[in-house]
Write a protein that holds these residues in place. Structure first.
Motif, PDB file in Angstrom:
ATOM      1  N   ALA A 209      -6.273   4.883  -4.304  1.00 36.87           N
ATOM      2  CA  ALA A 209      -7.312   3.906  -3.977  1.00 36.87           C
ATOM      3  C   ALA A 209      -6.727   2.500  -3.920  1.00 36.87           C
ATOM      4  O   ALA A 209      -7.125   1.681  -3.082  1.00 36.87           O
TER       5      ALA A 209
ATOM      6  N   GLY B 166       0.814  -1.214   0.000  1.00 30.49           N
ATOM      7  CA  GLY B 166       0.000   0.000   0.000  1.00 30.49           C
ATOM      8  C   GLY B 166       0.845   1.260   0.000  1.00 30.49           C
ATOM      9  O   GLY B 166       0.555   2.213  -0.713  1.00 30.49           O
TER      10      GLY B 166
ATOM     11  N   VAL C 155      -5.156   2.089  -0.554  1.00 30.67           N
ATOM     12  CA  VAL C 155      -6.160   1.844   0.484  1.00 30.67           C
ATOM     13  C   VAL C 155      -6.658   0.398   0.418  1.00 30.67           C
ATOM     14  O   VAL C 155      -6.898  -0.246   1.456  1.00 30.67           O
ATOM     15  N   GLN C 156      -6.795  -0.133  -0.804  1.00 34.01           N
ATOM     16  CA  GLN C 156      -7.247  -1.515  -0.943  1.00 34.01           C
ATOM     17  C   GLN C 156      -6.271  -2.493  -0.299  1.00 34.01           C
ATOM     18  O   GLN C 156      -6.696  -3.432   0.388  1.00 34.01           O
TER      19      GLN C 156
ATOM     20  N   TRP D 224      -4.324  -1.927   2.223  1.00 32.60           N
ATOM     21  CA  TRP D 224      -4.447  -1.798   3.677  1.00 32.60           C
ATOM     22  C   TRP D 224      -5.737  -2.446   4.180  1.00 32.60           C
ATOM     23  O   TRP D 224      -5.772  -3.032   5.265  1.00 32.60           O
ATOM     24  N   VAL D 225      -6.794  -2.341   3.380  1.00 36.07           N
ATOM     25  CA  VAL D 225      -8.050  -2.999   3.756  1.00 36.07           C
ATOM     26  C   VAL D 225      -7.877  -4.513   3.742  1.00 36.07           C
ATOM     27  O   VAL D 225      -8.388  -5.223   4.621  1.00 36.07           O
TER      28      VAL D 225
END
Length: 273
Positions: A209, A28, A212-213, A215-216
């Motif tokens: 984005a 990320g 962020v994905q 990290w999600v």
């Protein structure tokens, strides 16, 4: 639940989840770096790709400054005003503190005044006077800056605040200023030029984005491990809980007759022939 989490199987899974989470975290961060560098590169390429336009074809005096004009290369023909030059303190160039030299430039085609950052000095005495005569200047456009409340010495202005300049310089004023890059005819060695800032160096949201994905995904891996531990703990707790009559749930109780107890006729006893 803690006892379940400390079982070797779940500790091994936790180690794997931590390794995956660290990897996803680095991925990320890498993707975010790509977003930042991509934005910077695209801003540079966009600024360099634009051909210089004559100022009066892209902006009129007092007209609002459009976002697409930031860093736009322009040219203008006119002359520097003999008076009105100001210094803008608190500026850095390559890490060196100094001042901008801000000079009014009267555009022949409109008669309006365009603020021009002619250069950078470390000593106010080095600002000098602007060259005389008709010149064609080239540089990059920028919007006016926010006001600065701190007091400054005479002959200086806290920022390129156009609301102050419109009351200080006579005539109409362009709602923008220019970072000077060249003069024609050339005036010889002069002030150190200040490069035109890039129009937009913010991150690219698509790549952000992706960051962020990743990290999600890392958080999701920890959540899955937590759910597995919780469900296992619940099953273990349910298997240890006794029923009120002391028998296991769902079991059928069978009573055996005591030893030596006679069995009545019809109760599967021996039959007389």
């Amino acid at each position: 639940m803690l006892r379940t989490a400390l079982r070797p199987r779940f500790l091994g899974l936790l180690a794997l989840v931590i390794a995956v989470g660290i990897a996803f975290g680095f991925l990320g961060r890498w993707q975010l770096g790509v977003a930042e560098s991509t934005a910077h590169r695209e801003a540079v390429e966009q600024a360099r790709a634009q051909a210089p336009a004559e100022l009066t074809t892209v902006l009129e005096p007092h007209a609002p400054f459009r976002d697409d004009l930031s860093s736009r290369p322009v040219t203008a023909t006119g002359r520097y005003a003999a008076t009105g030059q100001l210094l803008v303190p608190g500026r850095l160039l390559d890490g060196v503190p100094g001042l901008w030299v801000l000079t009014p430039f009267v555009v022949d085609a409109s008669g309006a005044t365009l603020p021009v950052v002619r250069g950078f000095v470390t000593d106010p005495a080095d600002a000098g006077s602007p060259p005389a005569g008709t010149l064609t200047i080239a540089g990059g456009l920028a919007p006016g800056e926010s006001p600065v409340s701190e007091p400054v010495p005479e002959g200086q202005i806290g920022s390129v605040d156009l609301s102050l300049l419109v009351n200080s310089w006579p005539g109409d004023l362009y709602n923008a200023f220019v970072f000077l890059e060249a003069e024609d005819p050339a005036t010889g060695p002069g002030l150190t030029r200040v490069p035109t800032p890039l129009a937009d160096t913010s991150i690219q949201w698509r790549n952000a984005a992706y960051a962020v994905q990743w990290w999600v995904f890392a958080l999701f891996a920890f959540w899955v491990w937590f759910r597995m531990v919780r469900e296992e703990a619940r099953r273990a707790a349910a298997g240890q809980a006794p029923e009120p009559d002391g028998t296991a749930s769902g079991a059928i109780a069978v009573t055996q007759p005591a030893a030596g107890t006679p069995v009545g006729a019809g109760d599967n006893g021996a039959r007389d022939d």
